[in-house]
Scaffold this motif. Structure first.
Motif, mmCIF file in Angstrom:
data_model
loop_
_atom_site.group_PDB
_atom_site.id
_atom_site.type_symbol
_atom_site.label_atom_id
_atom_site.label_comp_id
_atom_site.label_asym_id
_atom_site.label_seq_id
_atom_site.Cartn_x
_atom_site.Cartn_y
_atom_site.Cartn_z
ATOM 1 N N HIS A 51 -3.813 -4.730 2.566
ATOM 2 C CA HIS A 51 -3.769 -4.428 1.132
ATOM 3 C C HIS A 51 -3.710 -5.750 0.380
ATOM 4 O O HIS A 51 -3.205 -6.745 0.882
ATOM 5 C CB HIS A 51 -2.528 -3.593 0.807
ATOM 6 C CG HIS A 51 -2.443 -2.300 1.556
ATOM 7 N ND1 HIS A 51 -3.455 -1.366 1.581
ATOM 8 C CD2 HIS A 51 -1.449 -1.781 2.322
ATOM 9 C CE1 HIS A 51 -3.092 -0.337 2.312
ATOM 10 N NE2 HIS A 51 -1.882 -0.568 2.776
ATOM 11 N N LEU A 60 -6.021 -1.143 -2.137
ATOM 12 C CA LEU A 60 -5.357 -0.455 -1.028
ATOM 13 C C LEU A 60 -6.435 -0.118 -0.005
ATOM 14 O O LEU A 60 -7.339 0.664 -0.289
ATOM 15 C CB LEU A 60 -4.652 0.800 -1.537
ATOM 16 C CG LEU A 60 -3.644 0.555 -2.669
ATOM 17 C CD1 LEU A 60 -3.141 1.870 -3.223
ATOM 18 C CD2 LEU A 60 -2.504 -0.310 -2.178
ATOM 19 N N THR A 62 -8.012 0.975 3.897
ATOM 20 C CA THR A 62 -7.813 1.826 5.075
ATOM 21 C C THR A 62 -8.785 1.420 6.173
ATOM 22 O O THR A 62 -9.471 2.247 6.753
ATOM 23 C CB THR A 62 -8.017 3.307 4.726
ATOM 24 O OG1 THR A 62 -9.335 3.478 4.233
ATOM 25 C CG2 THR A 62 -7.023 3.792 3.712
ATOM 26 N N ASP A 67 -11.586 1.946 0.720
ATOM 27 C CA ASP A 67 -10.431 1.421 -0.003
ATOM 28 C C ASP A 67 -10.380 2.021 -1.397
ATOM 29 O O ASP A 67 -11.317 2.662 -1.849
ATOM 30 C CB ASP A 67 -10.468 -0.106 -0.054
ATOM 31 C CG ASP A 67 -11.735 -0.657 -0.688
ATOM 32 O OD1 ASP A 67 -12.603 0.140 -1.083
ATOM 33 O OD2 ASP A 67 -11.854 -1.882 -0.807
ATOM 34 N N PRO A 90 -9.122 7.418 1.954
ATOM 35 C CA PRO A 90 -8.784 7.881 0.603
ATOM 36 C C PRO A 90 -9.140 9.358 0.459
ATOM 37 O O PRO A 90 -10.251 9.772 0.755
ATOM 38 C CB PRO A 90 -9.673 7.012 -0.299
ATOM 39 C CG PRO A 90 -10.091 5.858 0.552
ATOM 40 C CD PRO A 90 -10.121 6.353 1.949
ATOM 41 N N CYS A 102 -3.971 7.321 0.430
ATOM 42 C CA CYS A 102 -4.840 6.247 0.891
ATOM 43 C C CYS A 102 -4.202 5.627 2.123
ATOM 44 O O CYS A 102 -3.321 4.775 2.021
ATOM 45 C CB CYS A 102 -5.005 5.204 -0.209
ATOM 46 S SG CYS A 102 -6.103 3.865 0.249
ATOM 47 N N SER A 103 -4.620 6.116 3.305
ATOM 48 C CA SER A 103 -4.055 5.590 4.542
ATOM 49 C C SER A 103 -4.982 5.879 5.706
ATOM 50 O O SER A 103 -5.874 6.708 5.613
ATOM 51 C CB SER A 103 -2.680 6.207 4.803
ATOM 52 O OG SER A 103 -2.823 7.579 5.075
ATOM 53 N N LEU A 108 2.729 8.615 5.210
ATOM 54 C CA LEU A 108 2.731 7.755 4.031
ATOM 55 C C LEU A 108 4.162 7.355 3.717
ATOM 56 O O LEU A 108 5.082 8.147 3.905
ATOM 57 C CB LEU A 108 2.120 8.501 2.848
ATOM 58 C CG LEU A 108 0.716 9.041 3.121
ATOM 59 C CD1 LEU A 108 0.393 10.179 2.186
ATOM 60 C CD2 LEU A 108 -0.289 7.938 3.001
ATOM 61 N N VAL A 135 0.497 5.670 -0.214
ATOM 62 C CA VAL A 135 -0.085 4.689 0.691
ATOM 63 C C VAL A 135 0.882 4.404 1.834
ATOM 64 O O VAL A 135 2.082 4.638 1.718
ATOM 65 C CB VAL A 135 -0.449 3.404 -0.094
ATOM 66 C CG1 VAL A 135 0.772 2.721 -0.633
ATOM 67 C CG2 VAL A 135 -1.282 2.461 0.720
#
Length: 156
Positions: A51, A60, A62, A67, A90, A102-103, A108, A135
């Motif tokens: 990030h 952010l 992934t 992202d 996302p 978003c991961s 999270l 996130v």
């Protein structure tokens, strides 16, 4: 976590291979090699693309799943959360219209609160007017501290 699993898989692969018939071992070795290389590739992608908090944007990431770029001016605060949202990358949060996850995984641990809400294009899921982005980060205090450090605007 993925690195630990990849290293553990190396040890387990040798142990498991010793129990297999000799004719199946080359196939097993090839499959294990693909799985271990995939895990190490995932670790490399995460290490190379963490990030990012900048003056203008908060990105952010992934890894290879995409992202989310947020304007720095819209990020108001963060708070720790313990939450699971199904899926990867996302995606909209089911049952919470103004939220985006978003991961790389479903777990999270930080909620990034936005004001004003930001319109995010989530590809096949469509656009979402997000006021909260959930996130997964390695260190929630480090993210909070990075967001607090505001670089003064440059003057000409």
């Amino acid at each position: 976590m993925v690195l630990v699993l990849a290293v553990t898989e190396i040890v387990v692969a040798f142990l498991f291979s010793s129990m297999l018939p000799p004719a199946v071992r080359p196939l097993h070795a090839a499959l294990e090699l693909l799985m271990i290389l995939g895990g190490l590739g995932l670790v490399a992608a995460l290490v190379r693309h963490p990030h990012e908090v900048g003056e203008e944007h908060v990105i952010l990431r992934t890894a290879f799943l995409g992202d989310v770029t947020l304007p720095r001016s819209a990020v108001r605060s963060t708070s720790p959360v313990v939450r699971t949202v199904p899926g990867r990358g996302p995606r909209p949060v089911p049952g919470e219209p103004g939220a985006v996850a978003c991961s790389l995984e479903s777990a999270l641990n930080v909620a990034v609160h936005l004001d004003p809400p930001v319109l995010l294009d989530l590809g096949p899921a469509g656009p979402v007017e997000a006021s909260t982005v959930y996130v997964s980060v390695d260190s929630p205090p480090a993210l909070t501290e990075a967001l607090r450090c505001v670089v003064p605007p440059r003057t000409a």
